[in-house]
Every structure is written in C-alpha cells, then in structure tokens.
Design a protein around this motif. Structure first.
Motif, mmCIF file in Angstrom:
data_model
loop_
_atom_site.group_PDB
_atom_site.id
_atom_site.type_symbol
_atom_site.label_atom_id
_atom_site.label_comp_id
_atom_site.label_asym_id
_atom_site.label_seq_id
_atom_site.Cartn_x
_atom_site.Cartn_y
_atom_site.Cartn_z
ATOM 1 N N HIS A 184 24.904 65.832 -14.648
ATOM 2 C CA HIS A 184 24.419 65.569 -16.005
ATOM 3 C C HIS A 184 23.494 64.356 -16.120
ATOM 4 O O HIS A 184 22.882 64.149 -17.158
ATOM 5 C CB HIS A 184 25.595 65.412 -16.977
ATOM 6 C CG HIS A 184 26.659 64.474 -16.486
ATOM 7 N ND1 HIS A 184 26.455 63.131 -16.296
ATOM 8 C CD2 HIS A 184 27.957 64.721 -16.141
ATOM 9 C CE1 HIS A 184 27.574 62.558 -15.865
ATOM 10 N NE2 HIS A 184 28.500 63.498 -15.759
ATOM 11 N N GLY A 185 23.411 63.549 -15.086
ATOM 12 C CA GLY A 185 22.507 62.404 -15.101
ATOM 13 C C GLY A 185 22.928 61.258 -15.985
ATOM 14 O O GLY A 185 22.217 60.253 -16.090
ATOM 15 N N GLN A 186 24.090 61.372 -16.642
ATOM 16 C CA GLN A 186 24.525 60.335 -17.578
ATOM 17 C C GLN A 186 25.319 59.243 -16.838
ATOM 18 O O GLN A 186 26.523 59.096 -17.012
ATOM 19 C CB GLN A 186 25.366 60.963 -18.697
ATOM 20 C CG GLN A 186 24.580 61.966 -19.534
ATOM 21 C CD GLN A 186 25.432 62.596 -20.614
ATOM 22 O OE1 GLN A 186 26.385 62.006 -21.102
ATOM 23 N NE2 GLN A 186 25.093 63.811 -20.996
ATOM 24 N N VAL A 187 24.604 58.518 -16.013
ATOM 25 C CA VAL A 187 25.216 57.448 -15.226
ATOM 26 C C VAL A 187 24.283 56.240 -15.224
ATOM 27 O O VAL A 187 23.064 56.391 -15.371
ATOM 28 C CB VAL A 187 25.492 57.897 -13.770
ATOM 29 C CG1 VAL A 187 26.579 58.954 -13.724
ATOM 30 C CG2 VAL A 187 24.215 58.418 -13.109
ATOM 31 N N VAL A 188 24.849 55.062 -15.099
ATOM 32 C CA VAL A 188 24.065 53.821 -15.037
ATOM 33 C C VAL A 188 24.656 52.926 -13.947
ATOM 34 O O VAL A 188 25.805 53.118 -13.531
ATOM 35 C CB VAL A 188 24.093 53.063 -16.389
ATOM 36 C CG1 VAL A 188 23.347 53.841 -17.457
ATOM 37 C CG2 VAL A 188 25.528 52.781 -16.833
ATOM 38 N N SER A 234 28.514 63.021 -10.066
ATOM 39 C CA SER A 234 28.238 63.464 -11.437
ATOM 40 C C SER A 234 26.783 63.227 -11.841
ATOM 41 O O SER A 234 26.302 63.804 -12.817
ATOM 42 C CB SER A 234 29.182 62.775 -12.423
ATOM 43 O OG SER A 234 29.042 61.371 -12.364
ATOM 44 N N LYS A 235 26.059 62.396 -11.093
ATOM 45 C CA LYS A 235 24.641 62.169 -11.379
ATOM 46 C C LYS A 235 23.878 63.489 -11.310
ATOM 47 O O LYS A 235 23.003 63.778 -12.150
ATOM 48 C CB LYS A 235 24.055 61.167 -10.394
ATOM 49 C CG LYS A 235 22.531 61.000 -10.488
ATOM 50 C CD LYS A 235 22.049 59.998 -9.452
ATOM 51 C CE LYS A 235 20.522 59.909 -9.437
ATOM 52 N NZ LYS A 235 19.895 61.111 -8.852
#
Length: 207
Positions: free
Chosen positions: A96-100, A92-93
């Motif tokens: 949308h890049g919404q990962v930590v 999923s990175k």
C-alpha cells in the motif's frame, strides 16, 4: 520522555541490566545556572531503594555539583543502541505504500534528588569501584592503589561525589512493536544485513 504503551519497558531487572551496560550516562540539571548537562560514568546499587541508587562524581571546578547540592531533581539519561529504519524494510510498502521512515532505539531516564558528599573515604570507595568495574577483563588491570597515595589524595580533593536514589524510572524500547509480524521481520533482516554495528545490535534485540 514520550512513552507510547507499545514501547514502554517496566521490567526493573531489564532496565538495570541496560543501565549497568551503559558506560557513560548524561547528567542533566536545571537550576540557577539554567540547563546543564555532563557525561559521567556511574555505578548502580540496584538494592538501595525501590528503583536502585546511582553513584558518580564531578570535578569540583564543575559548577553542576552546586546544582546537585541545591536539592533540585536531576535527570540521568542512559542511551542504548539506535538505528534508522528505512521504509524499504517493510513488506507492506509493496502492498500500500503507506510507510514512512522511523528510528528504533533503547533509552532509560532516571530521576531523583541527589545527595552530594565530599568525604575522602567515601570518594575513594567510589572511584575504586568505578575503576575496578571498567578495568575488569584487562590482562593487567590498573587499580587506584597503584598510584602514589599522596597523588590520589590530591585527586580526591578535586572531585565531589553524588548519590541519586531513583524516584522515577522510564524505559523505552522502540523496536517496531506497533507493526505487524512481517514488517518487524523485514526491519530485523534489514538491520542485520547492515554494516553498522548499532544496526546489528538492534536486529539482535528484535529477535
């Protein structure tokens, strides 16, 4: 311990299995001497009480045993394997890049009010059982009776035993259960490809 529902583990048999496999637990008390923590090997009697009972010992010179004797609640921590989870493991990175980053791990916290004992016969049974457990599998296992009796008697006089009937048991298995199947597979594959044994163990558990 902070326990989001996705990571909460309540299977008593599974919790006991992990506790049995943890060779060194952390004993934590809070009393007149403030917070104290020691690393101790423990024996679990799974059928003593609704959650089992833990048995161990401390050096008589260790002041923590007096905190155990005070009647205050104790906490015993069983830490399992852990692994750093890179955002790059998640498919999923790229979407949308919404990962930590996060951390995957296993941990169990057992609570109870200890009973302290000094009886030499009971202490001998305890240290013999602990020894047999950890010597099992060796080609020539050492046994307590291999040492001179007078020496063992002296050593028993220098320790204090304790038993903790478990009144509360908290288990946490944080294995990315809150993410989608593709992200879970990505983390599993990423950890499996690592050179770190702990990472590989987490990958195995995620299967």
């Amino acid at each position: 311990m902070y326990l989001p529902s996705a990571f909460k583990e309540e299977d008593l048999a599974l919790l006991h299995q992990h506790m049995e496999g943890t060779r060194l637990a952390v004993l934590v008390t809070h009393g007149a001497l403030g917070l104290l923590a020691n690393h101790v090997p423990l024996l679990l009697s799974p059928n003593q009480g609704p959650n089992g009972t833990l048995h161990g010992h401390l050096a008589k010179a260790n002041p923590q045993w007096k905190e155990l004797a005070s009647g205050a609640e104790a906490l015993l921590i069983f830490a399992g394997p852990d692994a750093y989870v890179s955002p790059s493991f998640y498919p999923s990175k790229a979407e949308h890049g919404q990962v930590v980053p996060t951390w995957n791990f296993l941990a169990i916290h057992a609570y109870g009010t200890p009973e302290v004992f000094h009886d030499a016969s009971r202490l001998l049974d305890l240290v013999s059982a602990l020894t047999d457990k950890h010597e099992a599998g060796r080609a020539m296992p050492w046994a307590v009776e291999d040492a001179p009796k007078e020496y063992i008697d002296k050593m028993l006089g220098a320790i204090v035993g304790f038993a903790v009937p478990i009144t509360r048991l908290e288990g946490k298995r944080k294995l990315n259960q809150n993410r989608n199947a593709a992200d879970i597979a990505g983390v599993r594959d990423g950890l499996a490809a690592s050179a770190a044994p702990n990472d590989n163990e987490l990958a195995r558990l995620m299967r």
